[in-house]
Write a protein that holds these residues in place. Structure first.
Motif, PDB file in Angstrom:
ATOM      1  N   THR A  90      12.750 -29.061 -24.822  1.00 27.69           N
ATOM      2  CA  THR A  90      12.144 -28.133 -23.868  1.00 27.69           C
ATOM      3  C   THR A  90      10.683 -27.911 -24.224  1.00 27.69           C
ATOM      4  N   GLY A  91      10.452 -27.371 -25.405  1.00 23.58           N
ATOM      5  CA  GLY A  91       9.122 -26.903 -25.777  1.00 23.58           C
ATOM      6  C   GLY A  91       9.093 -25.394 -25.645  1.00 23.58           C
ATOM      7  N   LEU A  92      10.046 -24.744 -26.336  1.00 22.17           N
ATOM      8  CA  LEU A  92      10.234 -23.307 -26.160  1.00 22.17           C
ATOM      9  C   LEU A  92       9.004 -22.489 -26.502  1.00 22.17           C
ATOM     10  N   VAL A  93       8.265 -22.909 -27.510  1.00 28.44           N
ATOM     11  CA  VAL A  93       7.107 -22.114 -27.907  1.00 28.44           C
ATOM     12  C   VAL A  93       6.046 -22.134 -26.809  1.00 28.44           C
ATOM     13  N   SER A  94       5.909 -23.255 -26.111  1.00 29.81           N
ATOM     14  CA  SER A  94       4.969 -23.323 -24.988  1.00 29.81           C
ATOM     15  C   SER A  94       5.436 -22.433 -23.845  1.00 29.81           C
ATOM     16  N   LEU A  95       6.745 -22.438 -23.587  1.00 31.40           N
ATOM     17  CA  LEU A  95       7.310 -21.587 -22.543  1.00 31.40           C
ATOM     18  C   LEU A  95       7.109 -20.114 -22.902  1.00 31.40           C
ATOM     19  N   GLU A  96       7.297 -19.812 -24.164  1.00 27.36           N
ATOM     20  CA  GLU A  96       7.111 -18.445 -24.635  1.00 27.36           C
ATOM     21  C   GLU A  96       5.650 -18.010 -24.488  1.00 27.36           C
ATOM     22  N   ALA A  97       4.731 -18.906 -24.857  1.00 22.83           N
ATOM     23  CA  ALA A  97       3.308 -18.586 -24.712  1.00 22.83           C
ATOM     24  C   ALA A  97       2.984 -18.245 -23.256  1.00 22.83           C
ATOM     25  N   LEU A  98       3.475 -19.053 -22.331  1.00 21.46           N
ATOM     26  CA  LEU A  98       3.246 -18.786 -20.911  1.00 21.46           C
ATOM     27  C   LEU A  98       3.858 -17.455 -20.501  1.00 21.46           C
ATOM     28  N   GLY A  99       5.024 -17.149 -21.054  1.00 16.20           N
ATOM     29  CA  GLY A  99       5.670 -15.879 -20.744  1.00 16.20           C
ATOM     30  C   GLY A  99       4.841 -14.683 -21.153  1.00 16.20           C
ATOM     31  N   TYR A 100       4.026 -14.851 -22.166  1.00 20.20           N
ATOM     32  CA  TYR A 100       3.134 -13.783 -22.613  1.00 20.20           C
ATOM     33  C   TYR A 100       1.744 -13.894 -21.995  1.00 20.20           C
ATOM     34  N   ASP A 129       2.979 -34.740 -22.109  1.00 22.17           N
ATOM     35  CA  ASP A 129       3.388 -35.126 -20.761  1.00 22.17           C
ATOM     36  C   ASP A 129       4.886 -35.445 -20.699  1.00 22.17           C
ATOM     37  N   GLY A 130       5.348 -35.868 -19.526  1.00 24.84           N
ATOM     38  CA  GLY A 130       6.766 -36.007 -19.257  1.00 24.84           C
ATOM     39  C   GLY A 130       7.503 -37.050 -20.056  1.00 24.84           C
ATOM     40  N   ARG A 131       6.797 -37.901 -20.802  1.00 24.83           N
ATOM     41  CA  ARG A 131       7.481 -38.840 -21.687  1.00 24.83           C
ATOM     42  C   ARG A 131       8.028 -38.151 -22.927  1.00 24.83           C
ATOM     43  N   TYR A 132       7.486 -36.986 -23.246  1.00 24.41           N
ATOM     44  CA  TYR A 132       7.797 -36.334 -24.516  1.00 24.41           C
ATOM     45  C   TYR A 132       8.462 -34.968 -24.361  1.00 24.41           C
ATOM     46  N   CYS A 133       8.566 -34.469 -23.148  1.00 24.91           N
ATOM     47  CA  CYS A 133       9.252 -33.210 -22.883  1.00 24.91           C
ATOM     48  C   CYS A 133       9.556 -33.136 -21.386  1.00 24.91           C
ATOM     49  N   PRO A 134      10.482 -32.259 -20.979  1.00 23.78           N
ATOM     50  CA  PRO A 134      10.802 -32.137 -19.550  1.00 23.78           C
ATOM     51  C   PRO A 134       9.717 -31.367 -18.796  1.00 23.78           C
ATOM     52  N   PHE A 135       8.586 -32.007 -18.587  1.00 22.47           N
ATOM     53  CA  PHE A 135       7.412 -31.332 -18.031  1.00 22.47           C
ATOM     54  C   PHE A 135       7.676 -30.790 -16.631  1.00 22.47           C
ATOM     55  N   GLU A 136       8.282 -31.589 -15.760  1.00 22.23           N
ATOM     56  CA  GLU A 136       8.445 -31.173 -14.364  1.00 22.23           C
ATOM     57  C   GLU A 136       9.317 -29.924 -14.253  1.00 22.23           C
ATOM     58  N   THR A 137      10.367 -29.828 -15.036  1.00 23.76           N
ATOM     59  CA  THR A 137      11.267 -28.684 -14.946  1.00 23.76           C
ATOM     60  C   THR A 137      10.628 -27.407 -15.454  1.00 23.76           C
ATOM     61  N   TYR A 138       9.879 -27.504 -16.553  1.00 26.00           N
ATOM     62  CA  TYR A 138       9.428 -26.283 -17.231  1.00 26.00           C
ATOM     63  C   TYR A 138       7.939 -25.975 -17.089  1.00 26.00           C
ATOM     64  N   PHE A 139       7.098 -26.975 -16.862  1.00 27.92           N
ATOM     65  CA  PHE A 139       5.668 -26.712 -16.982  1.00 27.92           C
ATOM     66  C   PHE A 139       4.816 -27.126 -15.789  1.00 27.92           C
TER      67      PHE A 139
END
Length: 376
Positions: free
Chosen positions: A289-299, A307-317
């Motif tokens: 996922t990249g939870l820390v990036s999601l958390e940063a956005l949440g704050y 990019d999408g080769r290394y994480c689920p970019f379209e779903t989360y970012f």
């Protein structure tokens, strides 16, 4: 509904995203849906016949997963899997480069060469397992044996099909994506100790939160901004996971200047660092996922992610953050400056993150998938 959550033995001592996912989901399933959920961290202690469903988290623990599946199949109990899996070949290859070849410089060509070498070695000595036929067969058997797949995204389901060689349609038929989530709490008032830390830091820094290790790619963050010394960089995370890599990153930071390191801090203190950052960057080589990036956005903190080769970019970012190629220093630098220049309503993005990626939503999706499987 009686459910067994089956997981690795060290899920509490080595806390990862799968630990948080398991504990948060368990709490909500019990409190909001009246389910009885037992956590089993040792296959020997699983009496599968006591449960309506066994839910296995994180199939990277191969022997444990096999043992759990065998017990469930013997008892005729339905099995759900939260695979928590991505294509981690770049992480494995770069870690090999750093630990065995003392090579921290990253490029697509270097990763490709390291991957080729590891495939040759794996064919001879059976390690690393990710490059072996046995690992592919393990994935095929495990995913085929499951009655229900609960990946964190559609992209993860696609990766599972590719790594296992199974028919994507076959997997899709029993797949119900469940979002990974973050807890965005109201910030606690800063203490005197907090202000003491912040007083030593310049404002508007480029932040990266996470363990200092090759897969998180801190070296490339510094390298990408080597000629932009006016931008402060702050790393917050465990420095003891890979001490040799930390020393290399620290030395590179010393040569650049204006780079700061703070060891791992309690999770509840992280909002203070997000609030004072210009943006958060995570050019990771592999994230489910990249939870820390999601958390940063949440704050409300701007984010740059792989990019999408290394994480689920379209779903989360998608629409929330700027993607970069983590193997390309120029791409990371360009992405950082592009994100800094992009007009975004970070308050609106923060609200979307809290709404779309909440634990309530994850628990609801999980419960609905259980009912669909058990009731039909």
């Amino acid at each position: 509904m009686n459910i067994a959550f089956c997981t690795r033995s060290d899920f509490l001592s080595v806390r990862g995203g799968d630990t948080i996912q398991l504990l948060q989901t368990r709490e909500l399933l019990q409190n909001s849906y009246g389910a009885n959920v037992d956590v089993v961290a040792d296959p020997e202690k699983l009496n599968a016949a006591d449960y309506d469903l066994c839910h296995i988290f994180n199939i990277q623990k191969i022997e444990d997963t096999k043992a759990y599946l065998t017990k469930c199949r013997t008892a005729g109990v339905k099995v759900a899997l939260s695979p928590v899996l991505w294509d981690f070949s770049a992480v494995v290859s770069y870690t090999f480069m750093v630990k065995r070849l003392s090579a921290c410089q990253l490029s697509e060509r270097r990763i490709d060469l390291a991957s080729r070498l590891l495939k040759l070695l794996a064919g001879v000595v059976g390690m690393p397992t990710i490059y072996t036929h046995n690992h592919r067969e393990y994935l095929r058997q495990t995913l085929s044996a499951a009655d229900l797949l609960l990946p964190n995204s559609v992209e993860e389901a696609d990766v599972l099909a590719r790594l296992s060689g199974l028919d994507p349609d076959e997997l899709l038929a029993k797949t119900r994506p469940v979002v990974n989530a973050v807890t965005v709490a109201e910030p606690k008032p800063a203490t005197d100790a907090d202000f003491g830390v912040m007083n030593h830091l310049p404002s508007g820094y480029i932040l990266q939160v996470g363990r200092i290790e090759p897969g998180k790619n801190q070296y490339s963050t510094v390298k990408a901004l080597m000629d932009d010394g006016h931008l402060p960089i702050l790393f917050v995370g465990n420095q003891r996971v890979n001490p040799a890599y930390f020393r290399v990153v620290e030395e590179l930071g010393r040569r650049r200047g204006n780079v700061y390191f703070i060891d791992e801090v309690p999770h509840e203190h992280l909002p203070l660092f997000y609030r004072n950052a210009a943006l958060h960057v995570l050019p990771s080589l592999g994230e489910t996922t990249g939870l820390v990036s999601l958390e940063a956005l949440g704050y409300g903190c701007r984010s740059v992610v792989a990019d999408g080769r290394y994480c689920p970019f379209e779903t989360y970012f998608a629409g929330f953050a700027t993607p970069v190629d983590p193997l390309n220093y120029g791409s990371i630098r360009k992405g950082i400056f592009a994100e800094l220049a992009t007009e975004r309503d970070m308050s609106a993005i923060s609200r979307r993150i809290r709404q779309d990626f909440s634990w309530d939503k994850a628990a609801q999706q999980t419960h609905e998938a259980y009912i669909r499987l058990l009731v039909g």
